[in-house]
Design an enzyme around this catalytic site. Structure first.
Site, PDB file in Angstrom:
ATOM      1  N   LYS A  72     -10.127  29.265  52.538  1.00 56.07           N
ATOM      2  CA  LYS A  72     -11.074  29.722  53.520  1.00 56.07           C
ATOM      3  C   LYS A  72     -12.102  30.622  53.090  1.00 56.07           C
ATOM      4  CE  LYS A  72      -7.188  28.896  55.982  1.00 56.07           C
ATOM      5  NZ  LYS A  72      -6.622  27.704  56.717  1.00 56.07           N
ATOM      6  N   TRP A 115       1.743  31.536  63.096  1.00 57.13           N
ATOM      7  CA  TRP A 115       1.281  29.953  62.653  1.00 57.13           C
ATOM      8  C   TRP A 115       2.514  29.234  62.864  1.00 57.13           C
ATOM      9  CZ3 TRP A 115       1.553  28.459  56.977  1.00 57.13           C
ATOM     10  CH2 TRP A 115       0.724  27.337  56.804  1.00 57.13           C
ATOM     11  N   ASP A 132       0.860  37.812  54.967  1.00 61.29           N
ATOM     12  CA  ASP A 132       0.087  36.521  54.926  1.00 61.29           C
ATOM     13  C   ASP A 132      -1.087  37.001  55.101  1.00 61.29           C
ATOM     14  OD1 ASP A 132      -1.004  34.251  55.088  1.00 61.29           O
ATOM     15  OD2 ASP A 132       0.378  33.150  56.601  1.00 61.29           O
TER      16      ASP A 132
HETATM   17  C1  LMR Z   1      -4.592  26.294  60.702  1.00 63.33           C
HETATM   18  O1  LMR Z   1      -3.643  27.350  61.177  1.00 63.33           O
HETATM   19  O2  LMR Z   1      -5.362  25.748  61.386  1.00 63.33           O
HETATM   20  C2  LMR Z   1      -5.012  26.488  59.223  1.00 63.33           C
HETATM   21  O3  LMR Z   1      -4.217  27.624  58.509  1.00 63.33           O
HETATM   22  C3  LMR Z   1      -4.785  25.127  58.469  1.00 63.33           C
HETATM   23  C4  LMR Z   1      -3.289  24.825  58.467  1.00 63.33           C
HETATM   24  O4  LMR Z   1      -2.701  24.264  57.492  1.00 63.33           O
HETATM   25  O5  LMR Z   1      -2.595  24.861  59.354  1.00 63.33           O
END
Ligand code: LMR
Length: 397
Positions: free
Chosen positions: A246, A130, A211
Site C-alpha cells: 500500500k 483481518w 502487523d
Molecule cells: C484488505 O484487507 O482488503 C487487504 O489487506 C487486502 C487483502 O489481502 O485482504
C-alpha cells in the site's frame, strides 16, 4: 483421487472484488479491498517507484536467486524504517529482518516458525481482525482466540476489556496486534494506550506479533511506527510483519518483510537461521525486483523524500474523503453519529451497517463494501462520495 476435495467458498474480500469487476453498472463504487485509489479512481504508480524501476532497468544485470533471507540492502532499510535508523537494537544486532513475499508471506513464515518453537502457545487476535489472520495461524496449526477490541456502541476501543483479557493469558501466548490503521475497524491504540499495554505484555511474558501493513496511512511514517519503537525501547522480544504493497502502491510485486526484535544478538542469530530454514521450506527465497524497489526508494537521497511526500499526499486525500463522507452523512441523516469516520484512521472505517444493509448497498446502489460493514475510504473520490453518502443514507433511512 480428488473426489473428496471440499469446494472452496472463496475469500470474502477477493470474491467481492470479482463481483465488483463483473458488475456492468457504470456508476459502481469499489470500497471493498484495502487498496489505495487516487482522486481519479485509478491505482497510482508512484513517481518514486517509477524512477527506481527506471534505474534498475538501466543498470541491467543478471537475475540470480536472492538468499533465503532476501536482499541485504532491502533488509537493512526495512529495519531502519521500522525502528528508526539510530535505534540501539539495530546497532546491537538484536534485529533479525528477512525480506518476504508481501507482509502475508512474513506473517506466514513467522507463524510457521512460532509453531515449531512455541508449539504449545495459542494465538490471540483482536475482535474483529483481518479475516486472513485467523486462517493463516490456524493453517500453521495454532488455536486462534480473540481478545475484546472494537466497541460497536461507541465506534472506539474496548481498551480496559482488552487489557483484562491479556492479563489473564498464559505466559508465551502470541498476541497479534495491529501497529496502526487497524484492519478492519480503523480504531487504533493511542500512544498512551500502547504505553499502558507494554507492562502487561512484559509481566505476562506474552509474545507480541505486530502487523504493520499500512505504515504512513495513519499519522505519518514515524508516528505509525510508535508501537514498534515503544516495544523495542521497552526491551520486549517481538515480531513485526510489514508491507510496502500500500505505502509504495506495489501490490503485485509482493514487497514485505518480517523482523524479530530479540533479547540479544546471539538470539537474533538463532532466530534468523530458523527463519531462513522456514523460508526455504515454503518458497525458498523472495523476489529480486521487490527487493530492488524497496532498497532504491528507501535508500536513495532523492527518491526517499519523494516517496514520503507521495505517501503524505495519499494519507491527506484519505483524510479529506473521511471529512467529505462525514459531512454529507451528517447533513443527510441528522441525529445519527458519524464521528467514527473522523476518529478512525487509515484506509478503513467500520460503519456499523448490517450485512443486510451492505447487501442493499451492493444490489440497489452498486456500492461495494465488506459484509462486516468495513468501508475502504481510499476508494472514495470527489466524483463518487456524494453518491456513496446518498446510498448509505438510503439504506439507513
Ligand atoms: C484488505 O484487507 O482488503 C487487504 O489487506 C487486502 C487483502 O489481502 O485482504
Amino acid at each position: 483421487m480428488f473426489e473428496h476435495v471440499q469446494p472452496y467458498a472463496g475469500d470474502p474480500i477477493f470474491a467481492l472484488v470479482d463481483a465488483f469487476n463483473a458488475d456492468p453498472r457504470p456508476a459502481k463504487v469499489n470500497l471493498s479491498i484495502g487498496i489505495y485509489f487516487d482522486a481519479q479512481g485509478r491505482l497510482p504508480v508512484l513517481p518514486s517507484v517509477q524512477q527506481a524501476e527506471a534505474r534498475i532497468l538501466a543498470a541491467g544485470g543478471a537475475k540470480p536467486y536472492l538468499p533465503m533471507e532476501g536482499d541485504a540492502a532491502c533488509r537493512a532499510e526495512v529495519a531502519k524504517l521500522l525502528l528508526g535508523a539510530e535505534h540501539p537494537a539495530i546497532a546491537a544486532g538484536r534485529v533479525a529482518t528477512i525480506q518476504t513475499v508481501g507482509s502475508s508471506g512474513g506473517l506466514k513464515v513467522g507463524a510457521d516458525f512460532l509453531k515449531t518453537w512455541l508449539p504449545d502457545a495459542a494465538v490471540w487476535v483482536s475482535d474483529p481482525t483481518w479475516d486472513n489472520h485467523r486462517s493463516m495461524f490456524e493453517g500453521s496449526g495454532f488455536t486462534v482466540n480473540s481478545y475484546p477490541y472494537h466497541d460497536a456502541a461507541t465506534g472506539g476501543l474496548r481498551f480496559d476489556a482488552m487489557l483484562a483479557t491479556l492479563r489473564g493469558l498464559p505466559a508465551r501466548s502470541i498476541v497479534l496486534l495491529h501497529a496502526c490503521c487497524h484492519n478492519p475497524t480503523g480504531v487504533d491504540l493511542s500512544p498512551a494506550q500502547w504505553d499502558a499495554l507494554i507492562p502487561v505484555l512484559r509481566e505476562r511474558e506474552l509474545l507480541p506479533y505486530l502487523d504493520l501493513a499500512y505504515q504512513g496511512f495513519g499519522d505519518g511514517i514515524d508516528e505509525d511506527a510508535y508501537a514498534v519503537r515503544a516495544l523495542a525501547d521497552a526491551g520486549l522480544t517481538f515480531f513485526v510483519a510489514n508491507s510496502f504493497s500500500k505505502s509504495m502502491s506495489v501490490y503485485g510485486e509482493r514487497c514485505g518483510a518480517l523482523s524479530a526484535v530479540c533479547a540479544s544478538a546471539a538470539e537474533a542469530e538463532l532466530v534468523m537461521g530458523q527463519l531462513r530454514f522456514t523460508v526455504r521450506r515454503i518458497y525458498s527465497s523472495p523476489a529480486l525486483h521487490a527487493a530492488k524497489i524497496v532498497a532504491h526508494v528507501l535508500g536513495d537521497a532523492d527518491l526517499r523524500p519523494l516517496w514520503q511526500a507521495e505517501l503524505a499526499a495519499m494519507r491527506e486525500r484519505i483524510g479529506a474523503m473521511r471529512r467529505a463522507l462525514h459531512d454529507r452523512l451528517v447533513a443527510r441523516v441528522p441525529g445519527r453519529d458519524f464521528g467514527y469516520l473522523l476518529s478512525q484512521r487509515g484506509m478503513f472505517s467500520y460503519t456499523g451497517l448490517s450485512g443486510e444493509q451492505v447487501d442493499a448497498l451492493r444490489t440497489q446502489h452498486a456500492v461495494y463494501l465488506l459484509r462486516s460493514g468495513r468501508i475502504c475510504i481510499a476508494g472514495l473520490n470527489d466524483a463518487n462520495v456524494g453518491r456513496t453518502a446518498e446510498a448509505m443514507a438510503a439504506v439507513l433511512d
